[in-house]
Write an enzyme that holds these catalytic residues in place. Structure first.
Site, mmCIF file in Angstrom:
data_model
loop_
_atom_site.group_PDB
_atom_site.id
_atom_site.type_symbol
_atom_site.label_atom_id
_atom_site.label_comp_id
_atom_site.label_asym_id
_atom_site.label_seq_id
_atom_site.Cartn_x
_atom_site.Cartn_y
_atom_site.Cartn_z
ATOM 1 N N PRO A 81 0.671 -1.533 0.089
ATOM 2 C CG PRO A 81 -0.101 -0.368 2.210
ATOM 3 C CD PRO A 81 0.581 -1.797 0.948
ATOM 4 N N GLY A 83 0.874 5.967 -0.064
ATOM 5 C CA GLY A 83 -0.773 6.647 -0.257
ATOM 6 C C GLY A 83 -0.055 7.893 -1.277
ATOM 7 C CD GLN A 131 -2.922 1.539 4.718
ATOM 8 O OE1 GLN A 131 -2.426 2.372 3.919
ATOM 9 N NE2 GLN A 131 -2.653 1.892 6.155
ATOM 10 N NE ARG A 168 8.368 8.603 6.968
ATOM 11 C CZ ARG A 168 6.924 8.583 6.219
ATOM 12 N NH1 ARG A 168 6.440 8.107 5.695
ATOM 13 N NH2 ARG A 168 6.422 7.690 6.984
ATOM 14 C CE LYS A 255 2.377 -2.139 4.685
ATOM 15 N NZ LYS A 255 3.127 -0.883 5.549
ATOM 16 C CG HIS A 279 5.965 2.290 6.955
ATOM 17 N ND1 HIS A 279 4.874 1.958 7.392
ATOM 18 C CD2 HIS A 279 5.801 2.867 5.920
ATOM 19 C CE1 HIS A 279 3.775 2.534 6.893
ATOM 20 N NE2 HIS A 279 4.354 3.467 5.604
HETATM 21 C C1 LIG Z 1 5.508 6.083 -1.485
HETATM 22 C C2 LIG Z 1 5.429 5.696 -0.293
HETATM 23 C C3 LIG Z 1 4.422 5.506 0.193
HETATM 24 C C4 LIG Z 1 3.731 4.503 1.417
HETATM 25 N N1 LIG Z 1 2.113 5.118 2.081
HETATM 26 C C5 LIG Z 1 2.048 4.148 2.775
HETATM 27 C C6 LIG Z 1 0.503 3.780 3.530
HETATM 28 O O1 LIG Z 1 -0.441 4.308 2.763
HETATM 29 N N2 LIG Z 1 0.276 2.834 3.695
HETATM 30 C C7 LIG Z 1 0.962 1.729 4.481
HETATM 31 O O2 LIG Z 1 0.457 1.049 5.007
HETATM 32 N N3 LIG Z 1 2.095 1.723 4.153
HETATM 33 C C8 LIG Z 1 2.833 2.864 3.765
HETATM 34 N N4 LIG Z 1 3.782 2.825 2.731
HETATM 35 C C9 LIG Z 1 4.970 1.608 2.906
HETATM 36 C C10 LIG Z 1 5.021 -0.081 1.597
HETATM 37 O O3 LIG Z 1 3.580 -0.399 2.200
HETATM 38 C C11 LIG Z 1 5.979 -0.845 2.074
HETATM 39 O O4 LIG Z 1 5.457 -1.043 3.974
HETATM 40 C C12 LIG Z 1 7.152 -0.299 1.897
HETATM 41 O O5 LIG Z 1 7.457 1.056 0.712
HETATM 42 C C13 LIG Z 1 7.404 -1.710 2.152
HETATM 43 O O6 LIG Z 1 9.780 -1.259 1.668
HETATM 44 P P1 LIG Z 1 10.316 -1.257 0.046
HETATM 45 O O7 LIG Z 1 10.073 -0.172 0.129
HETATM 46 O O8 LIG Z 1 11.591 -1.270 0.076
HETATM 47 O O9 LIG Z 1 9.863 -2.046 -1.012
HETATM 48 C C14 LIG Z 1 4.575 3.965 1.438
HETATM 49 C C15 LIG Z 1 5.831 3.382 1.541
HETATM 50 C C16 LIG Z 1 6.024 4.400 0.369
HETATM 51 C C17 LIG Z 1 7.444 4.416 -0.710
#
Ligand SMILES: Cc1cc2nc3c(=O)[nH]c(=O)nc-3n(C[C@H](O)[C@H](O)[C@H](O)COP(=O)(O)O)c2cc1C
Length: 391
Positions: A81, A83, A131, A168, A255, A279
């Site tokens: 997921p 955003g 999510q 961040r 999650k 995350h």
């Molecule tokens: C741009 C961005 C937005 C994200 N938004 C959410 C979100 O809205 N909800 C959530 O549960 N995780 C969010 N995440 C975390 C991702 O679901 C995921 O856990 C993470 O990107 C995994 O790591 P990776 O980018 O190294 O594959 C976000 C990640 C990114 C990069």
């Protein structure tokens, strides 16, 4: 050669995305918490894990089908997921949904997505999961759950690792916000990236679409009244989880679990499966690499309990490593937004193809035709090599 044709690995997609997108958007996708050491560690630890090739096994017929949550999926990996994906390309959410349906992989729609729960279910069918973030209004959150139920979602995913959005630094320095606002600082950035600016700004600045229903029409803050990225989400606790368990009739997953003790409690409270993740290093910079916690959580919850994994996966071999270390299925986050940010739908298609091929090639080297046969025995432990390598 199109940009998609120039994507041979995730790093290529990242490079092209960085060139095409304004810095404020690329940094939102690429960035992480604090020093970003946690994000780097996720990738470094995965890279350092070694797989032991096996030979003289007929591996001509290999299958990438993976069973998870009571059904078969076309590939062993899916879309985490995220955003505000539409910031990377106009209609990125629709691209993700079409890819999920086409390749029969899961797409977990974020609470903060630029497309609604209902529209995404129409686009991706049963491949769409939802999510949930719970912000200051529990009432709004439970209404999102009701909408997901009515739209026919099978899987509800409660994200628990964002009690508060962490620092961040790139976003803070760039002035990135959700709701997305264009300030004077961004003008030069946009002017330097005309292809992105013409497309994305012409299509309209993406909104957090799930919240438009809750907006007080008299509010001057328009659509964003109910979703503010930086508001606290730390109010929910185990009691909330129990309440959610009672109200959600189908698969409920959690999650953002890293501690085996938390995993056990969640399992005991009736959660159907867990999503092991830090995350992508975007929350606690000093958290352990998610892949280090995966086998520990597998041990805590036992065989047969559904486990998803993400954080730091940037190639097919890492997908295989996560499966070997106890995951039933693997999700990727940034990777997809690099691919779409690089070249929209063709970029996404190419990335799926590349990762699928990488998984298949790894299986060939490891002497495995079925993903169900990927197990811990494929991991090479240097320290105990004498004991394992010659069995
Ligand atoms: C741009 C961005 C937005 C994200 N938004 C959410 C979100 O809205 N909800 C959530 O549960 N995780 C969010 N995440 C975390 C991702 O679901 C995921 O856990 C993470 O990107 C995994 O790591 P990776 O980018 O190294 O594959 C976000 C990640 C990114 C990069």
């Amino acid at each position: 050669m199109s940009r998609a044709e120039r994507i041979f690995c995730v790093a290529d997609a990242r490079t092209h995305a960085q060139r095409r997108m304004p810095r404020v958007v690329f940094d939102y996708v690429d960035g992480a918490a604090g020093s970003e050491a946690g994000n780097r560690l996720n990738c470094e630890v995965l890279d350092a894990i070694r797989l032991l090739p096996r030979v003289l096994i007929n591996v001509e017929e290999r299958s990438l089908t993976k069973s998870f949550l009571g059904r078969d999926w076309g590939l062993p990996f899916g879309i985490a997921p995220m955003g505000m994906c539409n910031l990377t390309w106009p209609g990125a959410d629709a691209i993700l949904a079409r890819a999920a349906a086409r390749h029969d992989i899961p797409l977990c729609l974020s609470t903060a997505a630029s497309s609604t729960i209902e529209r995404t279910r129409e686009r991706a069918g049963e491949n769409a999961w939802f999510q949930l973030y719970v912000g200051h209004s529990q009432e709004v959150s439970m209404d999102l759950v009701r909408r997901a139920d009515e739209a026919g979602y099978e899987v509800l995913m409660l994200t628990v690792d964002v009690p508060q959005v962490s620092h961040r630094l790139r976003d803070l320095k760039n002035g990135f916000q959700v709701p997305f606002r264009i300030g004077p600082r961004q003008f030069l950035d946009f002017a330097r990236h005309p292809s992105w600016s013409l497309g994305t700004l012409a299509a309209g600045v993406p909104v957090t679409a799930n919240f438009t229903d809750y907006v007080d029409s008299k509010s001057t803050d328009k659509v964003f009244k109910a979703w503010v990225r930086n508001e606290g989400r730390g109010r929910i606790d185990w009691q909330f989880l129990e309440m959610l368990r009672e109200s959600w009739p189908r698969t409920l997953m959690v999650k953002g679990v890293l501690a085996p003790a938390d995993a056990l409690v969640a399992k005991e409270r009736g959660v159907d499966g867990l999503y092991v993740s830090n995350h992508g290093g975007r929350q606690l910079d000093s958290a352990p690499a998610a892949i280090h916690m995966l086998p520990l959580i597998r041990r805590a919850v036992g065989e047969g309990y559904p486990l998803l994994f993400d954080s730091g996966v940037r190639n097919g071999e890492s997908i295989v490593k996560a499966l070997a270390l106890g995951a039933d299925f693997v999700m990727l986050g940034r990777t997809w937004l690099y691919a779409i940010g690089a070249d929209g739908e063709p970029g996404m298609e190419k990335m799926i193809e590349v990762l699928g091929e990488e998984v298949s090639l790894a299986m060939a080297q490891l002497g495995r035709c079925q993903l169900a046969d990927i197990d811990e025995s494929l991991i090479f432990h240097h320290e105990t090599a004498a004991g394992t390598a010659f069995e």
